[in-house]
Design a protein around this motif. Structure first.
Motif, PDB file in Angstrom:
ATOM      1  N   UNK B  97       9.193  -0.401   1.893  1.00 30.39           N
ATOM      2  CA  UNK B  97       8.261  -0.702   0.982  1.00 30.39           C
ATOM      3  C   UNK B  97       7.483  -1.999   1.539  1.00 30.39           C
ATOM      4  N   UNK B  98       8.074  -2.824   2.133  1.00 32.79           N
ATOM      5  CA  UNK B  98       7.313  -4.122   2.861  1.00 32.79           C
ATOM      6  C   UNK B  98       6.495  -3.486   3.818  1.00 32.79           C
ATOM      7  N   UNK B 102       2.465  -3.900   4.472  1.00 31.97           N
ATOM      8  CA  UNK B 102       2.199  -4.603   5.473  1.00 31.97           C
ATOM      9  C   UNK B 102       0.898  -3.750   5.940  1.00 31.97           C
ATOM     10  N   UNK B 103       1.143  -2.244   6.174  1.00 33.84           N
ATOM     11  CA  UNK B 103      -0.056  -1.376   6.848  1.00 33.84           C
ATOM     12  C   UNK B 103      -1.098  -1.625   5.882  1.00 33.84           C
ATOM     13  N   UNK B 125       1.566 -11.126  -3.201  1.00 36.06           N
ATOM     14  CA  UNK B 125       1.661 -10.610  -4.531  1.00 36.06           C
ATOM     15  C   UNK B 125       2.615  -9.230  -4.372  1.00 36.06           C
ATOM     16  N   UNK B 126       2.113  -8.346  -3.520  1.00 36.24           N
ATOM     17  CA  UNK B 126       2.842  -7.121  -3.381  1.00 36.24           C
ATOM     18  C   UNK B 126       4.275  -7.487  -3.124  1.00 36.24           C
ATOM     19  N   UNK B 131       9.921  -7.191  -5.024  1.00 34.01           N
ATOM     20  CA  UNK B 131      11.516  -7.713  -5.278  1.00 34.01           C
ATOM     21  C   UNK B 131      11.560  -7.696  -6.831  1.00 34.01           C
ATOM     22  N   UNK B 132      10.413  -7.754  -7.613  1.00 32.72           N
ATOM     23  CA  UNK B 132      10.680  -7.828  -8.974  1.00 32.72           C
ATOM     24  C   UNK B 132      11.254  -6.438  -9.374  1.00 32.72           C
ATOM     25  N   UNK B 133      10.546  -5.572  -8.769  1.00 27.49           N
ATOM     26  CA  UNK B 133      10.723  -4.193  -9.312  1.00 27.49           C
ATOM     27  C   UNK B 133      12.386  -3.805  -8.907  1.00 27.49           C
TER      28      UNK B 133
END
Lengths: 212, 149
Positions: B97-98, B102-103, B125-126, B131-133
């Protein structure tokens, strides 16, 4: 009009071969083709960098983007009108303010971005100002403006498109893209396109209003 | 059982991004983080050479107190994430996801230069959202015994 439709019929009846180039394809595409958002985002990123390389200040960058958008807007009016009403171009020509603004905020927006703009408002302070609200313009979706750039708004590009359309439709005006804090506590700034019409447009509106 | 740190290391081994993902993350100097980044880069390269199997480098390090996962893209960028031992998160998922973020939010940003330190607000923010999710997801499934989510 007749020439156009015969060439499109010609292309369609040319057999099952793939159309060889963009110029051979009918101008009214059924079903509507979509462009990849990523492709647009990368291209737009290059446009912004191009503008940045040729500018001395932030307002210069916005002006460059605005000028590019205006060029697009002039041509877009023709294309959008042609594509209306299933490609016969039988839509009505708008000569009233509300008419052309509604055309832009719904038809043109749908043609460009796949959905209508969030809202269209008339300003309370000035007679000749109107506002189109948009929560997340596609130009700003992937752009994080660094602190050093202050309040650069890449939606100046879309403001240019709006201005080009209005100017081609004979409504001289100035359009600017502003950022506003969201009311409902969202994190992203909303964009407002402020459209300021020239005095001659307002005079003409008054005359048409009186005629009824 | 939380995330600790996220690093992104560029092709030449320089640290281009690092973020504390929770209050439990160690508080270190910027220079220390830079050193961590280049140390990991070198270890990653050495491991690829001396491993008995054909491999591209270090993927996972697990200890009693720490879980570290690394993902190397085809362009040589390394995404490294650490979490406390015993965390139920799928670190692989998080890293992908990171990478997606990034892309999208870094590479399409006209104000970002390749291989330079990342300072895009949207990207930060993303990451927080990802992480929160993950944390939210794991709390919900704790009752069910770490089921798939």
């Amino acid at each position: 009009m007749a020439a156009l439709s015969s060439s499109s019929r010609g292309a369609a009846s040319g057999g099952t071969r793939q159309n060889s180039s963009t110029l051979d394809r009918p101008i009214v595409l059924r079903p509507r083709l979509e462009v990849s958002l990523s492709a647009f985002a990368f291209l737009f990123s290059e446009i912004v960098q191009y503008a940045q390389a040729r500018s001395m200040s932030i307002s210069d960058i916005e002006q460059q983007l605005y000028t590019q958008g205006t060029g697009i807007g002039h041509k877009l009016l023709e294309l959008q009108c042609l594509r209306e009403k299933q490609g016969k171009g039988e839509g009505k020509r708008q000569n009233r303010l509300i008419g052309i603004l509604t055309f832009i905020s719904s038809d043109v927006w749908k043609g460009l971005f796949g959905k209508a703009a969030d809202s269209l408002e008339k300003s309370n302070e000035d007679e000749d100002e109107y506002m189109i609200h948009e929560a997340e313009p596609v130009t700003n979706q992937f752009v994080s403006v660094p602190q050093s750039m202050g309040n650069l708004n890449c939606a100046a590009f879309i403001a240019g498109i709006i201005a080009g359309i209005l100017q081609s439709a004979d409504f001289p005006c100035e359009v600017s893209a502003l950022l506003t804090r969201p009311d409902d506590g969202g994190t992203r700034d909303r964009t407002v396109y402020l459209i300021k019409f020239s005095p001659e447009v307002m005079d003409r509106e008054e005359r048409l209003e009186k005629k009824g | 059982m939380t995330f600790l740190q996220l690093f992104i290391i560029n092709r030449s081994g320089g640290l281009i991004y690092n973020q504390d993902l929770s209050p439990a993350a160690p508080r270190l100097d910027t220079n220390d983080w830079l050193r961590m980044g280049s140390t990991f880069h070198s270890l990653h390269a050495i491991a690829a050479q001396i491993a008995p199997i054909v491999t591209s480098g270090i993927e996972k390090i697990e200890t009693d107190t720490l879980k570290l996962q690394s993902f190397q893209t085809r362009t040589g960028i390394k995404f490294v994430i650490t979490a406390e031992a015993g965390s139920p998160f799928d670190l692989d998922d998080v890293l992908h996801s990171v990478y997606e973020a990034y892309a999208d939010l870094v590479l399409k940003n006209p104000f970002y230069e390749l291989e330079q330190p990342i300072s895009c607000q949207l990207f930060t923010d993303q990451i927080n959202r990802i992480c929160a999710a993950q944390m939210g997801g794991s709390k919900a499934s704790r009752g069910a015994g770490y089921s798939m989510y």
